[in-house]
Design a protein around this motif. Structure first.
Motif, PDB file in Angstrom:
ATOM      1  N   VAL A 148     -14.669  75.139 -55.862  1.00  0.00           N
ATOM      2  CA  VAL A 148     -15.794  74.198 -55.680  1.00  0.00           C
ATOM      3  C   VAL A 148     -15.296  72.938 -54.965  1.00  0.00           C
ATOM      4  O   VAL A 148     -14.114  72.610 -55.010  1.00  0.00           O
ATOM      5  CB  VAL A 148     -16.488  73.825 -57.014  1.00  0.00           C
ATOM      6  CG1 VAL A 148     -17.128  75.040 -57.645  1.00  0.00           C
ATOM      7  CG2 VAL A 148     -15.519  73.165 -57.974  1.00  0.00           C
ATOM      8  N   ASP A 149     -16.250  72.246 -54.347  1.00  0.00           N
ATOM      9  CA  ASP A 149     -15.904  71.137 -53.441  1.00  0.00           C
ATOM     10  C   ASP A 149     -15.451  69.865 -54.146  1.00  0.00           C
ATOM     11  O   ASP A 149     -14.892  68.976 -53.516  1.00  0.00           O
ATOM     12  CB  ASP A 149     -17.126  70.782 -52.586  1.00  0.00           C
ATOM     13  CG  ASP A 149     -17.188  71.645 -51.341  1.00  0.00           C
ATOM     14  OD1 ASP A 149     -16.244  72.424 -51.115  1.00  0.00           O
ATOM     15  OD2 ASP A 149     -18.178  71.529 -50.607  1.00  0.00           O
ATOM     16  N   GLY A 150     -15.768  69.729 -55.429  1.00  0.00           N
ATOM     17  CA  GLY A 150     -15.419  68.500 -56.123  1.00  0.00           C
ATOM     18  C   GLY A 150     -16.357  68.292 -57.302  1.00  0.00           C
ATOM     19  O   GLY A 150     -16.914  69.256 -57.833  1.00  0.00           O
ATOM     20  N   VAL A 151     -16.521  67.048 -57.681  1.00  0.00           N
ATOM     21  CA  VAL A 151     -17.396  66.715 -58.805  1.00  0.00           C
ATOM     22  C   VAL A 151     -18.754  66.279 -58.256  1.00  0.00           C
ATOM     23  O   VAL A 151     -18.816  65.453 -57.344  1.00  0.00           O
ATOM     24  CB  VAL A 151     -16.783  65.583 -59.652  1.00  0.00           C
ATOM     25  CG1 VAL A 151     -17.643  65.309 -60.882  1.00  0.00           C
ATOM     26  CG2 VAL A 151     -15.354  65.940 -60.071  1.00  0.00           C
ATOM     27  N   ASP A 196     -17.540  60.877 -54.151  1.00  0.00           N
ATOM     28  CA  ASP A 196     -16.272  60.602 -53.467  1.00  0.00           C
ATOM     29  C   ASP A 196     -15.194  60.199 -54.468  1.00  0.00           C
ATOM     30  O   ASP A 196     -14.043  60.584 -54.353  1.00  0.00           O
ATOM     31  CB  ASP A 196     -16.449  59.469 -52.443  1.00  0.00           C
ATOM     32  CG  ASP A 196     -17.336  59.904 -51.296  1.00  0.00           C
ATOM     33  OD1 ASP A 196     -17.397  61.120 -51.030  1.00  0.00           O
ATOM     34  OD2 ASP A 196     -17.984  59.023 -50.693  1.00  0.00           O
ATOM     35  N   LYS A 197     -15.623  59.371 -55.425  1.00  0.00           N
ATOM     36  CA  LYS A 197     -14.671  58.865 -56.410  1.00  0.00           C
ATOM     37  C   LYS A 197     -15.328  58.840 -57.774  1.00  0.00           C
ATOM     38  O   LYS A 197     -16.529  58.680 -57.898  1.00  0.00           O
ATOM     39  CB  LYS A 197     -14.255  57.424 -56.063  1.00  0.00           C
ATOM     40  CG  LYS A 197     -13.437  57.280 -54.824  1.00  0.00           C
ATOM     41  CD  LYS A 197     -13.111  55.802 -54.600  1.00  0.00           C
ATOM     42  CE  LYS A 197     -12.281  55.617 -53.337  1.00  0.00           C
ATOM     43  NZ  LYS A 197     -11.902  54.206 -53.136  1.00  0.00           N
ATOM     44  N   PRO A 253     -13.301  66.811 -48.180  1.00  0.00           N
ATOM     45  CA  PRO A 253     -12.316  65.916 -48.778  1.00  0.00           C
ATOM     46  C   PRO A 253     -12.266  65.919 -50.315  1.00  0.00           C
ATOM     47  O   PRO A 253     -11.307  65.411 -50.868  1.00  0.00           O
ATOM     48  CB  PRO A 253     -12.736  64.531 -48.253  1.00  0.00           C
ATOM     49  CG  PRO A 253     -14.165  64.667 -47.912  1.00  0.00           C
ATOM     50  CD  PRO A 253     -14.384  66.082 -47.487  1.00  0.00           C
ATOM     51  N   GLY A 254     -13.258  66.468 -50.990  1.00  0.00           N
ATOM     52  CA  GLY A 254     -13.183  66.533 -52.448  1.00  0.00           C
ATOM     53  C   GLY A 254     -13.517  65.220 -53.139  1.00  0.00           C
ATOM     54  O   GLY A 254     -14.037  64.286 -52.530  1.00  0.00           O
ATOM     55  N   THR A 255     -13.216  65.182 -54.434  1.00  0.00           N
ATOM     56  CA  THR A 255     -13.508  64.003 -55.251  1.00  0.00           C
ATOM     57  C   THR A 255     -12.219  63.418 -55.807  1.00  0.00           C
ATOM     58  O   THR A 255     -11.415  64.141 -56.397  1.00  0.00           O
ATOM     59  CB  THR A 255     -14.427  64.384 -56.434  1.00  0.00           C
ATOM     60  OG1 THR A 255     -15.633  64.933 -55.929  1.00  0.00           O
ATOM     61  CG2 THR A 255     -14.745  63.167 -57.300  1.00  0.00           C
ATOM     62  N   LEU A 256     -12.035  62.115 -55.629  1.00  0.00           N
ATOM     63  CA  LEU A 256     -10.865  61.434 -56.176  1.00  0.00           C
ATOM     64  C   LEU A 256     -11.161  60.964 -57.593  1.00  0.00           C
ATOM     65  O   LEU A 256     -12.167  60.291 -57.832  1.00  0.00           O
ATOM     66  CB  LEU A 256     -10.492  60.234 -55.297  1.00  0.00           C
ATOM     67  CG  LEU A 256      -9.412  59.296 -55.860  1.00  0.00           C
ATOM     68  CD1 LEU A 256      -8.061  59.997 -55.952  1.00  0.00           C
ATOM     69  CD2 LEU A 256      -9.306  58.029 -54.999  1.00  0.00           C
ATOM     70  N   ILE A 257     -10.306  61.329 -58.507  1.00  0.00           N
ATOM     71  CA  ILE A 257     -10.429  60.864 -59.886  1.00  0.00           C
ATOM     72  C   ILE A 257      -9.298  59.871 -60.114  1.00  0.00           C
ATOM     73  O   ILE A 257      -8.125  60.236 -60.030  1.00  0.00           O
ATOM     74  CB  ILE A 257     -10.341  62.047 -60.864  1.00  0.00           C
ATOM     75  CG1 ILE A 257     -11.435  63.070 -60.522  1.00  0.00           C
ATOM     76  CG2 ILE A 257     -10.492  61.577 -62.301  1.00  0.00           C
ATOM     77  CD1 ILE A 257     -11.120  64.460 -60.965  1.00  0.00           C
ATOM     78  N   THR A 258      -9.646  58.632 -60.383  1.00  0.00           N
ATOM     79  CA  THR A 258      -8.628  57.591 -60.420  1.00  0.00           C
ATOM     80  C   THR A 258      -9.009  56.544 -61.457  1.00  0.00           C
ATOM     81  O   THR A 258     -10.005  56.694 -62.174  1.00  0.00           O
ATOM     82  CB  THR A 258      -8.469  56.964 -59.018  1.00  0.00           C
ATOM     83  OG1 THR A 258      -7.382  56.038 -59.034  1.00  0.00           O
ATOM     84  CG2 THR A 258      -9.747  56.249 -58.592  1.00  0.00           C
ATOM     85  N   ASN A 275      -9.561  51.173 -59.174  1.00  0.00           N
ATOM     86  CA  ASN A 275      -9.449  51.649 -57.796  1.00  0.00           C
ATOM     87  C   ASN A 275     -10.804  51.958 -57.166  1.00  0.00           C
ATOM     88  O   ASN A 275     -10.872  52.340 -56.010  1.00  0.00           O
ATOM     89  CB  ASN A 275      -8.581  52.917 -57.754  1.00  0.00           C
ATOM     90  CG  ASN A 275      -7.140  52.612 -58.120  1.00  0.00           C
ATOM     91  OD1 ASN A 275      -6.730  51.447 -58.111  1.00  0.00           O
ATOM     92  ND2 ASN A 275      -6.386  53.644 -58.451  1.00  0.00           N
ATOM     93  N   ILE A 276     -11.870  51.866 -57.970  1.00  0.00           N
ATOM     94  CA  ILE A 276     -13.192  52.186 -57.433  1.00  0.00           C
ATOM     95  C   ILE A 276     -13.929  50.878 -57.208  1.00  0.00           C
ATOM     96  O   ILE A 276     -14.326  50.198 -58.158  1.00  0.00           O
ATOM     97  CB  ILE A 276     -13.960  53.117 -58.390  1.00  0.00           C
ATOM     98  CG1 ILE A 276     -13.113  54.376 -58.633  1.00  0.00           C
ATOM     99  CG2 ILE A 276     -15.316  53.469 -57.828  1.00  0.00           C
ATOM    100  CD1 ILE A 276     -13.684  55.315 -59.660  1.00  0.00           C
TER     101      ILE A 276
END
Lengths: 400, 400
Positions: free
Chosen positions: B174-177, B192-193, B235-240, B244-245
């Motif tokens: 899957v592409d991300g969240v 994105d994030k 590009p997916g999802t950044l989990i941070t 950082n958001i």
């Protein structure tokens, strides 16, 4: 007794087969013996993994091949230990590393350096059956290594030697060693005992039961080997040192090697170093030259004949064509090698002449002869191979 | 940059897929990054091996299960390293042991104790891509261990943390969240994030992208996680971490958890220790109690409502029937839980009331409410689940 049992790929080829192996091991344990089991990968697994690797590379990295190929035996050892424990026969699965099998650094065809038996001895003392993943070890630098084809037999023999086991049983899908191939001579008999030396000759002559590497190691470590079937309860064949075999038969077996071709060099310059040059060239091509016969020559030239495996004839031909060592070169793949093997012939005369007489009686022309202390090999035309085997089998009374 | 990439079972499910992964890794390396890859077993392999073990035992020995199950990842890592090397991208395959992943002694669900990065650092320095067999480690006493379901993600996060990698990319199918399940609301948008905290809430609410164990470890080790697809270049999802958001949305996502059932105890004696007794009993049965609501009672009794996973209702029922803690007990599996998650709601008022108003506007009765700093969960009748998700998704402007 301390018994090492090794089960090959067909013996653990299915879950049902592994269950049958577990029953056999549990029975051996219940009889009061200490048992170490060495297992191969389930049949087909190793070839499947090789095909996987070849999908990515014609020449896959050997270190990674070892990690890949060693996984099959680990699966079998874990499954067998689980099956045994379920039968109230406590068992632990050991990788090559955990069994202490230390090898050199030559990936995919490592040689065993030594076996650290500490952990196996502890677990045996604790009453556990040990199930060792065969075919693998760990290098001195800590990498996973594999021992090459026939490696699981080698693991078993080495473990048996290191633990000074009373016997090392090699289970396959055949009953043991026969006086000759039963598909050629239905009257072939299973041998109860055979010496290491005879087994080595028979194995190199095409008897597929055991590879020479394993027999050689058993001889070196003085391990009593038994080859038997995991599909029945027949006692199999004991392979042991000559002194342990009371009544030495004159001849133990007759073998037929169909994978033979002959190369004849005529008019080779008869000077020192020429034979060395030829055979060094062939050795560099990894060709196993077998029988070599050089006749007395004349006019400063000589004739040289030798046999190579038929499937290596093409490479041999190319190498010799480049070398041009002789006036004429003849290639003949229409030959086979028939051999008579027996420790008894060391102390008896007339064994060889009986072989030659038998060939003569059947009208079979002998094209090459080579003898050792315990073996007589004859090259004959391919069409006479089976007839020669049957005639020799009868002539030495092996069917009785 | 130092990039850790983890590929799950479907991403390495066939030889063709492994080849595609090799291309992606080689491309990342060619861009000048250092790369450590963590791989799962080819999809189906682990389940096949579990079935094999269950053929022999309903309760197979855990130490041997670990040796069995760890073989699948070893195969994938060896194959990928072979594929990479063939592409002139030098690579070495590491078992969990060789990667220095040291765990406690709890077989089949070990916890990572520490990672000895010495060997990985040496190989990175030598310019090699390192391919680590995920899901596994070695115990302090030298045994093979596995980390349980989702273990390969955990391996990747732990390795990224130990090596202080710039990013840990988790590749799946899957592409991300997403703001919500696209099968329920086609207008769902990929994020994105997202912060660790939001991801933890969403994961525990049924978003299957990542398991909580991995997100928790990433949060603890401050690892930037990216979840993306190995089947495309999105590009997916950044989990941070939250800091950082930059622009925190009020609400990041809406989740639907269908695996819910409600238990209502009426007329529970209102005395200290009674709730503890009930929930200790359920905990002993390994039942994960979720929402708990206790109303002010009268006549010395109170009403207690809570939810449990629907598939654990049978066990919960049995435990409560034995305990008899209340006058009447009601069981209701016709419910679902709808949740709104967003770090932004910490600093904004009116987020909860908008959720309740949205439910009211759609005529949906809210049967239970539970809130945390960043989450509002509501239990509604099963038939309203999808409608509630779509209405909330719209109400918080997630489709824009």
């Amino acid at each position: 007794m301390l018994i090492v049992q090794k089960y090959g790929g067909t013996s653990v080829g299915t879950l049902e087969r592994i269950e049958a192996v577990a029953q056999r091991v549990a029975k051996t344990r219940a009889e009061g013996h200490d048992v170490v089991v060495v297992v191969s990968a389930m049949s087909g697994e190793t070839n499947k993994l090789i095909e996987y690797a070849e999908y990515f590379s014609k020449n896959p990295k050997q270190r990674e091949m070892d990690m890949l190929l060693s996984s099959g035996e680990r699966v079998t050892s874990a499954l067998l230990a689980i099956a045994l424990t379920e039968k109230n026969c406590p068992a632990v699965a050991f990788s090559g590393r955990q069994a202490g099998i230390v090898t050199d650094e030559v990936h995919t065809k490592a040689r065993i350096d030594h076996i650290d038996t500490k952990r196996m001895k502890e677990d045996l003392k604790a009453g556990n059956v040990i199930v060792v993943a065969g075919f693998q070890g760990v290098t001195l630098s800590g990498e996973v290594s594999t021992l090459g084809r026939g490696g699981s037999d080698l693991s078993a023999v080495a473990v048996a030697g290191a633990l000074e086991a009373d016997v090392c049983e090699i289970y396959t899908d055949v009953d043991g060693v026969y006086t000759t191939d039963p598909r050629i001579e239905p009257k072939a008999k299973k041998l109860d005992k055979i010496s290491y030396e005879e087994m080595l000759e028979l194995a190199s002559l095409g008897a597929k039961v055991l590879q020479n590497r394993s027999v050689e190691l058993a001889k070196k470590l003085n391990v009593n080997l038994v080859t038997r079937s995991s599909f029945n309860d027949n006692p199999g064949t004991l392979i042991t040192k000559e002194e342990n075999i009371m009544e030495q038969p004159l001849v133990s077996g007759v073998a037929l090697d169909r994978n033979q071709a002959r190369i004849t060099l005529r008019g080779v310059t008869d000077k020192p170093g020429i034979a060395a040059e030829i055979f060094t060239t062939l050795a560099n091509c990894n060709i196993n030259v077998d029988m070599i016969i050089q006749n007395v020559g004349h006019d400063g030239t000589t004739n040289l004949g030798f046999t190579v495996p038929e499937n290596e004839l093409g490479i041999a031909r190319k190498a010799i064509d480049e070398l041009q060592p002789a006036n004429t070169v003849e290639y003949d793949s229409e030959i086979v090698k028939v051999s008579v093997v027996g420790v008894g012939m060391k102390s008896h005369s007339g064994v060889a002449s009986r072989a030659f007489q038998t060939m003569a009686d059947e009208g079979i022309n002998i094209e090459m002869i080579s003898t050792s202390e315990i073996k007589i090999s004859m090259v004959v035309h391919r069409k006479y191979g089976e007839l020669a085997v049957r005639a020799l089998h009868k002539a030495y009374g092996l069917e009785e």
